[in-house]
Design a protein around this motif. Structure first.
Motif, PDB file in Angstrom:
ATOM      1  N   SER A  80     -18.289  11.315  -7.858  1.00  0.00           N
ATOM      2  CA  SER A  80     -18.978  12.379  -7.140  1.00  0.00           C
ATOM      3  C   SER A  80     -19.823  11.813  -6.005  1.00  0.00           C
ATOM      4  CB  SER A  80     -19.860  13.151  -8.118  1.00  0.00           C
ATOM      5  OG  SER A  80     -20.512  14.198  -7.451  1.00  0.00           O
ATOM      6  N   GLY A  81     -19.694  12.415  -4.837  1.00  0.00           N
ATOM      7  CA  GLY A  81     -20.483  12.016  -3.684  1.00  0.00           C
ATOM      8  C   GLY A  81     -19.919  10.859  -2.889  1.00  0.00           C
ATOM      9  N   ILE A  82     -18.822  10.243  -3.340  1.00  0.00           N
ATOM     10  CA  ILE A  82     -18.217   9.121  -2.608  1.00  0.00           C
ATOM     11  C   ILE A  82     -17.054   9.644  -1.773  1.00  0.00           C
ATOM     12  CG2 ILE A  82     -17.071   6.886  -2.774  1.00  0.00           C
ATOM     13  CD1 ILE A  82     -18.563   6.441  -5.407  1.00  0.00           C
ATOM     14  N   VAL A  83     -17.109   9.371  -0.478  1.00  0.00           N
ATOM     15  CA  VAL A  83     -16.076   9.809   0.452  1.00  0.00           C
ATOM     16  C   VAL A  83     -15.120   8.643   0.713  1.00  0.00           C
ATOM     17  CG1 VAL A  83     -15.628  10.622   2.801  1.00  0.00           C
ATOM     18  CG2 VAL A  83     -17.602  11.495   1.535  1.00  0.00           C
ATOM     19  N   LEU A  84     -13.830   8.925   0.632  1.00  0.00           N
ATOM     20  CA  LEU A  84     -12.786   7.928   0.886  1.00  0.00           C
ATOM     21  C   LEU A  84     -12.228   8.161   2.286  1.00  0.00           C
ATOM     22  CD1 LEU A  84     -10.770   5.711  -0.094  1.00  0.00           C
ATOM     23  CD2 LEU A  84      -9.326   7.591  -0.940  1.00  0.00           C
ATOM     24  N   TYR A  85     -12.229   7.100   3.099  1.00  0.00           N
ATOM     25  CA  TYR A  85     -11.624   7.136   4.431  1.00  0.00           C
ATOM     26  C   TYR A  85     -10.263   6.466   4.301  1.00  0.00           C
ATOM     27  CZ  TYR A  85     -16.294   8.347   5.922  1.00  0.00           C
ATOM     28  OH  TYR A  85     -17.505   8.979   6.071  1.00  0.00           O
ATOM     29  N   LEU A  86      -9.210   7.220   4.536  1.00  0.00           N
ATOM     30  CA  LEU A  86      -7.849   6.768   4.265  1.00  0.00           C
ATOM     31  C   LEU A  86      -7.012   6.839   5.533  1.00  0.00           C
ATOM     32  CD1 LEU A  86      -5.849   6.063   1.880  1.00  0.00           C
ATOM     33  CD2 LEU A  86      -5.302   8.498   1.867  1.00  0.00           C
ATOM     34  N   HIS A  87      -6.320   5.732   5.836  1.00  0.00           N
ATOM     35  CA  HIS A  87      -5.433   5.687   7.003  1.00  0.00           C
ATOM     36  C   HIS A  87      -4.114   5.066   6.554  1.00  0.00           C
ATOM     37  CE1 HIS A  87      -4.876   4.608  11.533  1.00  0.00           C
ATOM     38  NE2 HIS A  87      -3.897   5.335  11.042  1.00  0.00           N
ATOM     39  N   CYS A  88      -3.055   5.881   6.514  1.00  0.00           N
ATOM     40  CA  CYS A  88      -1.749   5.428   6.038  1.00  0.00           C
ATOM     41  C   CYS A  88      -0.735   5.462   7.180  1.00  0.00           C
ATOM     42  CB  CYS A  88      -1.260   6.309   4.899  1.00  0.00           C
ATOM     43  SG  CYS A  88      -2.356   6.298   3.469  1.00  0.00           S
ATOM     44  N   LYS A  89       0.234   4.554   7.093  1.00  0.00           N
ATOM     45  CA  LYS A  89       1.274   4.506   8.121  1.00  0.00           C
ATOM     46  C   LYS A  89       2.505   3.783   7.596  1.00  0.00           C
ATOM     47  CE  LYS A  89      -1.465   2.110  11.018  1.00  0.00           C
ATOM     48  NZ  LYS A  89      -1.875   1.370  12.219  1.00  0.00           N
ATOM     49  N   SER A  90       3.590   3.957   8.339  1.00  0.00           N
ATOM     50  CA  SER A  90       4.828   3.209   8.112  1.00  0.00           C
ATOM     51  C   SER A  90       5.195   2.582   9.440  1.00  0.00           C
ATOM     52  CB  SER A  90       5.950   4.135   7.635  1.00  0.00           C
ATOM     53  OG  SER A  90       6.399   4.965   8.683  1.00  0.00           O
ATOM     54  N   LYS A  91       6.360   1.950   9.480  1.00  0.00           N
ATOM     55  CA  LYS A  91       6.820   1.385  10.749  1.00  0.00           C
ATOM     56  C   LYS A  91       7.008   2.472  11.799  1.00  0.00           C
ATOM     57  CE  LYS A  91      11.093   0.249  11.527  1.00  0.00           C
ATOM     58  NZ  LYS A  91      12.432  -0.266  11.483  1.00  0.00           N
ATOM     59  N   ASP A  92       7.413   3.657  11.353  1.00  0.00           N
ATOM     60  CA  ASP A  92       7.750   4.738  12.277  1.00  0.00           C
ATOM     61  C   ASP A  92       6.681   5.832  12.390  1.00  0.00           C
ATOM     62  OD1 ASP A  92      10.303   3.605  12.756  1.00  0.00           O
ATOM     63  OD2 ASP A  92      11.026   4.490  10.889  1.00  0.00           O
ATOM     64  N   ASP A  93       5.829   5.964  11.393  1.00  0.00           N
ATOM     65  CA  ASP A  93       4.881   7.082  11.358  1.00  0.00           C
ATOM     66  C   ASP A  93       3.459   6.599  11.099  1.00  0.00           C
ATOM     67  OD1 ASP A  93       6.834   9.302  11.478  1.00  0.00           O
ATOM     68  OD2 ASP A  93       7.494   8.486   9.564  1.00  0.00           O
ATOM     69  N   ASP A  94       2.528   7.111  11.893  1.00  0.00           N
ATOM     70  CA  ASP A  94       1.107   6.884  11.671  1.00  0.00           C
ATOM     71  C   ASP A  94       0.524   8.221  11.232  1.00  0.00           C
ATOM     72  OD1 ASP A  94      -1.646   6.511  11.796  1.00  0.00           O
ATOM     73  OD2 ASP A  94      -1.529   5.216  13.557  1.00  0.00           O
ATOM     74  N   LEU A  95       0.072   8.298   9.995  1.00  0.00           N
ATOM     75  CA  LEU A  95      -0.407   9.562   9.439  1.00  0.00           C
ATOM     76  C   LEU A  95      -1.850   9.862   9.819  1.00  0.00           C
ATOM     77  CD1 LEU A  95       1.259   9.218   5.942  1.00  0.00           C
ATOM     78  CD2 LEU A  95       2.161  10.343   7.982  1.00  0.00           C
TER      79      LEU A  95
END
Length: 148
Positions: free
Chosen positions: A54-69
């Protein structure tokens, strides 16, 4: 170049050969990747959920060779989810960088070579205070894959 002629005496053999040739061409055409994806492959859904507390924010950045989400900001119990088909060569790979508080980690979140047998469609991941857990759909259990 030798040409094969179909004479009435071997017409059945010619038709059978032609039919097999048409089926081979059709099968190849339907399994050729479309934008890097096999038409017949089932869709995989990767879900990365913030289970850090609770109260912890996750900063998430995912990608592949072809796609940056892109960067996603996930409050506790929220998730990012995306669906795709494995490419024809079986080399689909997504990785994620993540950060919360003073922690920072990066790892492969999905790899066809590793995950093809453990998740048939639900490739769910849970980010927890002690590590990353992967849902093993075929066994209906969570397994700790990465520790920190």
């Amino acid at each position: 170049m030798n040409l094969v002629y179909c004479y009435p005496t071997n017409m059945l053999k010619c038709l059978a050969t032609f039919g097999v040739l048409v089926m081979i061409i059709a099968a190849y055409t339907l399994t050729v990747p479309v934008h890097g994806q096999n038409v017949f492959a089932q869709k995989n859904t990767v879900r990365v959920q913030n289970d850090l507390g609770s109260g912890i924010v996750l900063y998430l950045h995912c990608k592949s060779k072809d796609d940056d989400l892109g960067l996603h900001v996930l409050p506790y119990r929220n998730y990012q989810e995306w669906s795709f088909r494995d490419n024809f060569g079986g080399t689909t790979l997504f990785w994620c960088s993540m950060q919360w508080n003073y922690e920072q980690h990066s790892f492969e979140i999905y790899s066809t070579a590793r995950d093809n047998l453990s998740c048939s469609s639900k490739c769910w991941r849970s980010i927890r205070p002690d590590g990353a857990y992967f849902y093993m759909e075929v066994h209906d259990l969570w397994m700790k894959r990465y520790s920190w």
